[in-house]
Design an enzyme around this catalytic site. Sequence first.
Site, short mmCIF file in Angstrom:
data_model
loop_
_atom_site.label_atom_id
_atom_site.label_comp_id
_atom_site.label_asym_id
_atom_site.label_seq_id
_atom_site.Cartn_x
_atom_site.Cartn_y
_atom_site.Cartn_z
N ASP A 1 0.39 1.07 -66.41
CA ASP A 1 -0.17 0.75 -67.73
C ASP A 1 -1.55 -0.84 -67.54
OD1 ASP A 1 -0.65 -1.70 -69.44
OD2 ASP A 1 1.25 -1.02 -70.51
N HIS A 2 -2.32 0.45 -67.72
CA HIS A 2 -3.44 -0.87 -67.15
C HIS A 2 -3.72 -1.91 -66.89
CE1 HIS A 2 -6.14 0.84 -70.22
NE2 HIS A 2 -7.05 -0.40 -69.62
N HIS B 1 0.12 -1.85 -74.37
CA HIS B 1 -0.56 -2.88 -73.50
C HIS B 1 0.50 -4.59 -74.26
CE1 HIS B 1 -2.05 0.33 -71.78
NE2 HIS B 1 -3.35 0.45 -72.52
#
Length: 508
Positions: free
Chosen positions: A179-180, A242
């Site tokens: 999950d950047h 996110h």
Amino acid sequence: MEATTFVLFGATGDLAKRKIYPALYNLFVDQKLPQSFSVIGLGRRELSDETFQANVEQSLRMFSRREANDPAILKNFLQAFRYSVLDVGRKEDYQKLLQLIEQREEELRLSPNRMFYLSVGPEFFETIAANIQESGLGSANGWKRLVIEKPFGHDLQSARDLNQKLSKAFAEHEIFRIDHYLGKPMVQKLEVLQQSNPVLQALWTNRYIANVQITANETVGVEERAGYYDHVGAVRDMFQNHMLQLLMMLAIHLPNNSTSENVRLNKKMVMESLEPLQKEDVISHIVRGQYGAGTIQGKPVVGYTSEPSIAETSRNDTFIAAKLRIDDYFWRGVPFYIRTGKRMNEKSTRIVIEFKEPFKQSSWANDDSKMPNLLVFEISPNEGITLQLNTRDPQHRGEFKPIQIDFHASGDDVPEAYENLIHDALHGDPTFFAHWDEVELSWKWVQPILEAFEENLVPLHLYAAGTYGPAESDALLAKDGYHWWFDAKPEQEIKNKKGELYAYHPNN
Ligand SMILES: NC(=O)C1=CN([C@@H]2O[C@H](COP(=O)(O)OP(=O)(O)OC[C@H]3O[C@@H](n4cnc5c(N)ncnc54)[C@H](OP(=O)(O)O)[C@@H]3O)[C@@H](O)[C@H]2O)C=CC1
Ligand SMILES: O=C1O[C@H](COP(=O)(O)O)[C@@H](O)[C@H](O)[C@H]1O
């Protein structure tokens, strides 16, 4: 760091070019890659090793945060790269891959530690994992890890199915779900800031905090991703992953010297304490929106349903705002407001913590010039922390004047999210990856929203591109006596309750 072979599925794709190669290069320059390191890129198209290396070099020139113009450094970096043709469904290609990996391990005297990075469409995740297992790629005498991109499922059931299939080939501790947002430096700092600052630990409760606002605004529209985005919308694309990860990172309470296990357990506890939504409550807690035509940074843009490859009748959400409550000892009674949308007024991801009225009991209670204390974490594009305090303004008959104590990081030195994440995965550190428990609980919380959207139980509000979303998003907070902080007024000024300017919008 242990010798590693980095096996990249989707090596000819967009993510590899824009994020993965630049991240590897910056780690290499910072000497954060293993001394012995081999990269094997995979895709269907035929490429020689030389062409592959040239493509990687070009992507560095276009996307690396550091200039890639030192020939000696570049040569050293690129010599680790090899390419092999692989179609995910063709078993013989995995045998060819195994031979190439073994040959490189022997040439470079590498221990057989293998990291498989799936930068391909989600429809391939299961097949690749099964083929890695079947071909023997994952059974060498070293460690194996699977790094997997989003999306992890389309809803609760599909996520469970996918996880079950992956877990036949990889154990949970071997799976690194990207999950950047968890790789963004300021998000990673949230954990440290809280743990190492007693002043923050003391304030992190419903005793002092009135509400928390988490925003991820984007100015871009659907771009060239219609085929993907029109099936997922803001709720799946941003909110389920996110935004809920930001909520967890903000709301956890960690013991000193906490481990990755503590982080994960505490994040899970936050998700378990989220008050569940029933389908019929979605309408009062969630605002769904879709952008219409408008103006972004002075340029006219079309509405969502006029975008290429989007049906005129699409009812997909490009904006979502939500009110959530965490029913635990620390957060009971504190509303968390979350919103994210495309084609908004500005690109900004931030968390604002609004503290309770400081002077409720005092003689200053009715003085309108004071502002609440705010603690603001700017996550991107700029990184920073601001604390807004009240002080007296001697120039204006001693009225309250907010002052802001600021820390802002300078742009070039901030590593990209993908650098942090790839570095951690190479080290086997799972702290900033999404554990299955979190993913499952997130989908579980979101599932009634998906169903309510599907059944059209919630109105779809149009908002003009270049605004802060539909008016109903403001109303969601106004019902509780709050407003979204730092939404620029048309003239980009922020005023106090008396209409006096006290600050310009932070991004101006
Ligand atoms: N791009 C982005 O900004 C982001 C992407 N992601 C995720 O990352 C993943 C990759 O995305 P992205 O790079 O944009 O996708 P692209 O469509 O640009 O690239 C897909 C890659 O998959 C390969 N591929 C396609 N079909 C096959 C097949 N049958 N066998 C083997 N390889 C195949 C392609 O190579 P070839 O054509 O040579 O076969 C190509 O390298 C997706 O899961 C996406 O959701 C997540 C966040 C952001
Ligand atoms: O995962 C995604 O994130 C981007 C936004 O990321 P950011 O780092 O620029 O904030 C979003 O545009 C994209 O739709 C989504 O898939």
